[in-house]
Scaffold this active site. Structure first.
Site, short mmCIF file in Angstrom:
data_model
loop_
_atom_site.label_atom_id
_atom_site.label_comp_id
_atom_site.label_asym_id
_atom_site.label_seq_id
_atom_site.Cartn_x
_atom_site.Cartn_y
_atom_site.Cartn_z
N GLY B 477 0.84 -1.19 0.00
CA GLY B 477 0.00 0.00 0.00
C GLY B 477 0.87 1.24 0.00
O GLY B 477 0.37 2.36 -0.08
N ASN B 644 7.26 10.13 -4.71
CA ASN B 644 5.91 10.35 -5.24
C ASN B 644 5.10 11.11 -4.21
O ASN B 644 4.51 10.52 -3.31
CB ASN B 644 5.24 9.02 -5.58
CG ASN B 644 3.87 9.20 -6.22
OD1 ASN B 644 3.39 10.33 -6.38
ND2 ASN B 644 3.23 8.11 -6.59
N GLU B 718 6.24 5.08 8.40
CA GLU B 718 5.98 4.99 9.85
C GLU B 718 6.09 6.32 10.57
O GLU B 718 5.47 6.52 11.62
CB GLU B 718 6.97 3.99 10.46
CG GLU B 718 6.61 2.56 10.08
CD GLU B 718 7.74 1.58 10.25
OE1 GLU B 718 7.65 0.76 11.18
OE2 GLU B 718 8.70 1.61 9.45
#
Lengths: 201, 752, 333
Positions: B477, B644, B718
């Protein structure tokens, strides 16, 4: 917003061939993308199976199912339409959302045989990679996903929402989409995609 | 809110890029582990122990075996041999729960698998599993929430190797604290949390002779291959693991759990493919969780806010047999400047399942504690909490004694404060209002490690002008498919939509684990090296092909840019597209390989490499109904160059949403009566829903960190979760006057 | 899930006749009606419900919302919750019902759930829902581990030493405040059951939750004519912003004349073992000036007999604030 288009023909290598083992759908359902009626009699002999007819994505499917089979497991395991996902199996996450007679429902909390002769729409019926429904396209443009597992349910919910009473602002959309959990937390982009489609309608 | 600049003329790297796998995900065509079918495939459902401590005395499977469609009920006596797995050199062979399933008749946590029902259909398997009856010799389970350290030695073995319990030390923290003019001494508690990715863990196992193919929802296919090879006594080349799409994992799918071996063993015994999909309840019992932590933070400071002493003593719960380490002290040594410091930990065994890395392991609960302490110190001293961080900003990593490769935390604070409007803050509790609601404002800093796993990749150039990039890494993901495409496109000049990406399969070059936020950082040099290698081959081919415009040139005369080969002196405008050259040479493909070494966990590095960031949080508080909601968040991240930004902003927003869950909603509760994680479903374990997510503004400073890789990219999966809980609890205090030091903040805490 | 026979009756009489063969209509029933299935299938998957026969009532002609001759409303048993909530008459005259339904569950579940099914919604108690745990509601006499365990979400009103399970429905709270009547066609004929009498307290028989007998098929619910000029609010308090059961909720229907409360119908959710109509709170407010202090007094009256368990004592104060604030909101509705 970026001007680059989403890939219409995608280049993801997912064909998997190894030795003699080939990923396959149940034999009777090869050619499932055709419009002809498919009779699913292949697969295991199920004790106490009951015949039903489901009109799935516009095609009548005559099936024999264990009465205990949920609509979700029927779609995924009997008909091999795996776009609809199982996240909890107890109506607590919305990943299994499909349309029954045009309305969004949690397919895990319904029996397949309750829907004999009813119209079922799944994510596959909404659009394909080279012919996306506007909602699907908006999710791609807005990055309305991360892992993608809740995405089928989100999009099915969102498309149904277009036909439901819903206030114009983001708060109304957020409330009506709260039955679709996204653990990756892509909520902002999901709402943006939905509002984009609503405003362009 | 979108704030990153988008310039279409910029290279693929750094540009907002819709995901290349997006059209599959939105049309239900992305196939996750449980979406595959094989001829004759059977369904497996595990049977869970309903005690947390004791032994299985008798297993009655007779009724289950006779049920229609049932092929077998497996247990200790008939599952066949499953060996153990030990860690391998590099980063492999790792499992958190090392006891193979069914190894003995002892039950050590609620839900431990004691049998496995396999049948023709899911319904039949589930009914059969429910019909298995176990008789136990039961003992009282220990799931006591108050933690006291076990009698552990000074150095303990953890999943990632030995760790000193006195983790970090400099100066004399105890004396400095004793003599400090200002003291803070508080305990912070975080509950057990459960990952709950939306995709249920799943395994489909297929044997062909003595080769095993496993479809698995895995964040580490290479590691899993190594574990299975050991568990079944096979050469690695006989094992193939596939994970093309993953419904995320948040760390819980890094390493194999008992379902992998069970499905493989059942498939071996029956000679048929076996699919095993966990139930959501099992997701709370047998596939790991973030363990409960209990952390004491003692700060000593001057009245001006300069830290003179920091002591961070923490305990965490662990399972009876395993060594997952929740490293709460990971950032403490370098997050702040303080001459006297001591970080130490202890552990407490409980009858719970093995702990696991959960998004931001260690540092998420750890920074919650230390950042909360800093916020309390700021309040005590009546110093602005941002200013307190600025006063204590270190010039170097004081625990390692080396400079940071790239640390712009102060700039994060400055930009975040500006974007949030922090200067209009009035610090008195309950002093800020809007539309009849009381506002609370809070902030916190954060960090996350940067580095690389070893990685390998291949890049192919093809005679139709397309390229292919491949690595046995995973996309959980995080957007790895798109990152790989962007990197390959950057180097080869092949447009993004013509780059094919292959990942998630151990037949591909060995890619990194999708963990530690390190995967993207790791693939950059490998992909670039592979692309360079392919280009070098191409240049040689260009000089050797009869009739080529570059025939009889030397490869060193040539250059490659934007997909074209040209004589250096002539410039790229006269270049020949590479596919022309390949066709002329009658070559379909040219392949390049690239590898990069790990750069992680070096005890004596040249630089300290981390990402840094901060959050500014606003909550609204309505005392009439004790309703508290997070209403807006601004986050600024110094996380290297963002490959990105479209996916990157999403990633940070998603982590902040998870942080709202961490601060206000989530906890796994073990019932002391039977040791069960009692709230083992998605209604009783409460995660944030769409209506909980406020506007979250994300800014990236985008400073490249060239120590990590050529692009300067660091990972961001994270960092969005580290520290957000401290910002939220500070905001809660500002609104309500209530200081909550045990998460989650509950409505009953605020009903005073 | 245990296997079962699936029956689709031609008409209500056939449904009743088949269901009349059941041993009980309460916990442990061997014959069940299935409408939306959102409660029943949930519990069948957990083996808490183990019917051997399912009677599908979805295609029976019980799905209309119609006016009644006396100016009230007749709501068919299989009307979907979402249709009921969006019905123009409900939104105009019985707004608290619409608000309550829309505060419950999710859009998907509201599209599936029916009026009758929602009346029969079962508790969310974690011990009830887990057949590995003892539970007096599932098996009388085995004990209540919630009392000694995790009980934050459970009841502070109407509980007994045998059972503290909360009734989770939002719709029922509004129907209690609206004084609905439940119409049942049974083996021995039809009858009308006032909402307040429909659900029973657990007492020493928590396995019994309603007054239904085997064969009893809910055919429709009627609401009395709307109270003219009433202000209606449903307020639900919970940990997260949506898609969660209530910690405490309040349905209020009040009329105010010359600054004093003339009519009051209050019911509470999330706190009772059944949908909790509160005559004590109503009596404390009728005839009194409609102000914050009196609202709070009314709320105190509602909670006078509330009994805290180990983890849910906070609900007493929370419910007071909920009712008080709902009344404040009603004043400006």
């Amino acid at each position: 917003m970026s001007s680059s288009k989403w890939t219409r023909r995608d280049f993801l290598e997912t064909s998997l061939k190894t030795g003699a083992v080939v990923a396959a759908v149940p034999a009777a359902l090869q050619g499932q993308n055709s419009k002809e009626d498919a009779v699913a009699t292949a697969g295991p002999n199920i004790a106490g199976a009951v015949p039903i007819t489901l009109r799935i994505n516009g095609t009548d499917r005559q099936l024999r199912v264990d009465p205990r089979t949920t609509l979700l497991d029927c779609l995924r395991e009997t008909v091999a339409l795996t776009g609809t996902k199982k996240g909890c199996d107890h109506g607590q996450c919305g990943a299994c959302t499909v349309h029954v007679n045009g309305r969004r429902v949690n397919s895990c909390l319904s029996l397949a045989l309750m829907h004999d002769r009813e119209e079922i729409t799944t994510i596959e019926g909404l659009g394909a990679p080279d012919a996306l429904h506007p909602m699907q396209a908006a999710f791609v443009a807005r990055d309305g996903y991360q892992c993608g597992y809740c995405t089928s349910g989100q999009i099915m919910s969102a498309v149904a929402l277009l036909r439901e009473p819903c206030g114009p602002d983001d708060a109304a959309v957020k409330e009506l989409m709260s039955g679709n959990i996204c653990r990756c937390g892509a909520y902002a982009n999901i709402v943006a995609a939905i509002q984009q489609v609503r405003k362009s309608a | 809110m979108q704030t990153t600049q988008v310039t279409p003329d910029v290279s693929p790297v750094g540009r907002d890029t819709p995901r290349v796998d997006g059209s599959r995900k939105v049309s239900g065509r992305a196939q996750y582990t449980s979406d595959f079918y094989f001829p004759g495939m059977l369904y497996a459902v595990p049977v869970e122990a309903t005690i947390a401590n004791g032994r299985v005395v008798k297993l009655d499977t007779a009724a289950a075996e006779k049920m229609p469609g049932v092929r077998a009920i497996f247990h200790r006596e008939n599952i066949g041999k499953i060996f153990r797995s030990i860690p391998e050199r590099g980063f492999g062979g790792i499992c958190e729960e090392r006891r193979p399933p069914f190894e003995d008749d002892v039950v050590r946590y609620y839900g431990q698998y004691i049998a496995l029902a396999v049948a023709d259909t899911f319904e039949a398997a589930k009914a059969a599993a429910d019909a298995v009856r176990a008789t136990y010799a039961q003992e009282k389970p220990n799931v006591e929430t108050h933690l006291e350290g076990d009698d552990d030695p000074d150095v303990v073995l953890t999943t990632y190797g030995p760790r000193k319990r006195l983790q970090s030390q400099r100066g004399d923290a105890e004396s400095a604290f004793a003599t400090a003019p200002v003291k803070l001494d508080e305990m912070y508690v975080t509950p057990a949390e459960t990952h709950n990715p939306l995709e249920l863990h799943a395994t489909t196992a297929i044997w062909e002779g003595s080769t095993l193919m496993l479809y698995e929802s895995s964040q580490g296919v290479v590691n899993l291959r190594g574990v299975l090879a050991q568990m079944f006594g096979l050469p690695k080349e006989n094992v193939r693991v596939i994970a093309k799409f993953l419904g995320s994992g948040f760390g819980g799918k890094l390493y194999p759990w008992t379902n992998c071996a069970l499905a493989a063993a059942a498939a071996r015994q029956l000679g048929k493919p076996v699919k095993l999909v966990l139930s959501r309840k099992m997701m709370f019992q047998t596939v790991g969780h973030r363990p409960r932590t209990q952390q004491r933070v003692r700060l000593g400071a001057t009245p001006d806010g300069k830290l003179v002493s920091l002591q961070h003593d923490y305990l965490y719960q662990r399972s009876m047999l395993d060594n997952h380490h929740e490293d709460c002290g990971e950032a403490t040594g370098f997050q702040y400047s303080v001459p006297n410091l001591r970080v130490a930990f202890g552990r407490a065994k409980r009858n719970v399942g093995a702990g696991a890395d959960m998004r931001g392991p260690g540092r998420v609960p750890g920074l919650y504690a230390t950042e909360s302490a800093m916020n309390e110190l700021a309040d005590q001293l009546k110093i602005d909490p941002v200013k307190l961080r600025v006063i204590n900003e270190p010039k170097i990593d004081e625990s390692l004694g080396v400079p940071f490769s790239s640390r712009h935390l102060l700039e994060c604070f400055e930009l975040g404060a500006e974007k949030f409007g922090w200067s209009s803050r009035s610090p008195e509790v309950g002093s800020m209002k809007r539309n009849g609601l009381t506002l609370g404002w809070g902030m916190a800093g954060c960090s996350w490690v940067a580095g690389r796993f070893s990685a390998a990749a291949s890049v192919q150039l093809r005679d139709d002008g397309t390229a292919r990039v491949a690595s046995a890494t995973q996309d959980i993901g995080t957007g790895m498919y798109t990152v790989l495409a962007q990197l390959a496109s950057q180097k080869t000049g092949v447009p993004l939509e013509k780059v094919e990406v292959a990942l998630g399969d151990t037949v591909l070059p060995e890619g990194p684990l999708s963990g530690g936020s390190l995967a993207t950082e790791s693939v950059v040099p490998a992909v670039f090296a592979a692309a360079d290698d392919a280009i070098a081959s191409l240049l040689t081919i260009a000089t050797m092909t009869p009739g080529s415009p570059f025939e009889n040139r030397r490869p060193t005369d040539l250059a490659f840019e934007g997909g074209r080969v040209f004589v250096r002196a002539d410039g790229p405008d006269k270049g020949v597209p590479f596919d022309n050259l390949l066709r002329r040479a009658n070559l379909r493909i040219v392949t390049g390989s690239g590898k990069s070494e790990a750069a992680f966990g070096n005890p004596k590095p040249k630089y300290s490499t981390h990402s840094f960031g901060c959050y500014f949080v606003e909550v609204t508080w309505q005392p009439e109904i004790a309703r508290l909601r997070v209403s807006r968040v601004v986050s600024v991240m110094d996380a290297g160059r963002i490959i990105n930004p479209l996916a990157g902003r999403n990633q940070i927003q998603g982590a902040v949403v998870m942080g709202i869950g961490m601060a206000l909603l989530e906890h796994t509760t073990y019932d002391p009566q039977n040791g069960a994680p009692i709230n083992s479903n998605l209604a009783d374990y409460v995660v944030a829903v769409n209506a909980d997510a406020p506007p979250i503004e994300v800014h990236f400073l985008d400073y490249p960190d060239k120590e990590i890789n050529e692009v300067g990219a660091r990972g961001i999966g994270e960092i969005g979760l580290t520290g957000i809980a401290a910002a939220i609890t500070a905001a809660v205090h500002h609104a309500t006057g209530v200081r909550v030091r045990e998460l989650p903040v509950k409505i009953e805490n605020l009903l005073v | 899930m245990q296997t079962f026979e699936f029956i689709r009756p031609a008409d209500p009489a056939a449904a009743v006749a088949t269901a009349a063969q059941a041993k009980t209509a309460q916990q442990g029933a061997d014959v069940r009606f299935v409408a939306g299935g959102t409660t029943l299938l949930d519990l069948m998957k957990l083996n808490v419900e183990t019917p051997t026969r399912l009677i599908d009532v979805n295609r029976l002609p019980l799905d209309k919302v119609e006016a009644t001759p006396d100016g009230g409303l007749k709501i068919g048993a299989t009307v979907r919750n979402s249709d009921l909530a969006h019905h123009p008459t409900v939104q105009r005259d019985y707004s608290v019902l619409s608000q309550a339904i829309l505060n419950g569950a999710s859009a998907q579940l509201r599209n599936m759930a029916t009026t009758a099914g929602n009346l029969l919604q079962r508790t969310r108690c974690m011990y009830f829902r887990d057949t590995a745990m003892p539970c007096n509601k599932r098996e009388p006499g085995t004990g209540c581990p919630a009392i000694t365990g995790s009980n934050r979400m459970l009841a502070i009103l109407g509980a007994s030493e045998h059972c503290i399970a909360t009734n989770p429905s939002d719709m029922c709270v509004a129907m209690a405040a609206l004084e609905a009547t439940i119409h049942v066609q049974g083996a021995k004929g039809s009858r009308a059951i006032p909402m307040g009498d429909f659900h029973v307290l657990p007492g020493s028989t928590p396995n019994r939750e309603t007054v239904l007998q085997p064969g009893d098929l809910i055919t429709h619910v009627t609401l009395p004519p709307p109270i003219a000029g009433s202000k209606q609010i449903y307020l639900k308090l919970r940990d997260r912003a949506s898609y969660e059961f209530a910690l405490a909720s309040a349905a209020v229907v009040i009329t105010v004349a010359s600054g004093s409360v003339t009519k009051a119908r209050f019911a509470l959710g999330g706190v009772g073992t059944k949908p909790w109509r509160s005559p004590e709170a109503e009596a404390a407010l009728v005839g009194e000036p409609a102000n914050a202090a009196n609202f709070r007094k009314s709320a105190e009256a509602a909670m006078r007999h509330a009994k805290a368990q180990s983890e849910n004592g906070f609900k007493i104060e929370l419910a007071k604030r909920c009712l008080t604030h709902a009344l404040q909101m009603a004043m400006t509705a």
